[in-house]
Design a protein around this motif. Structure first.
Motif: not given
Length: 91
Positions: A17-39
């Protein structure tokens, strides 16, 4: 619980799972300041749990009809084919 099996599976899935597209998508969602990191964390975790559950169920059902050794061969060949395809399309 067989801890040796537990840690073997954990390490295999973790490395895969390290560095795969799932992790990259998760990082992109987490980079959005308007989105809760817990969510992001709980949604991504739930998705991985459901995907793993489907894998366990599929493996359990298939092993009822197909020898697990043959399933390992099929999985191995599948990974090789994906690797060859990835190398072919990269060049």
């Amino acid at each position: 619980m067989d801890w040796k099996i537990f840690f073997t599976i954990f390490a295999s899935v973790f490395i895969a799972e390290l560095g795969d597209k799932t992790q990259l998508a998760t990082m992109l969602f987490a980079a959005d300041k308007a989105v809760s990191k817990y969510t992001v964390f709980f949604a991504a975790s739930a998705a991985l749990i459901v995907a793993s559950a489907i894998g366990v169920l599929a493996g359990t059902l298939l092993s009822e009809y197909i020898n697990p050794k043959y399933l390992q061969y099929v999985a191995g060949v599948g990974f090789i084919l994906i690797g060859v395809y990835t190398l072919y399309t990269a060049g």
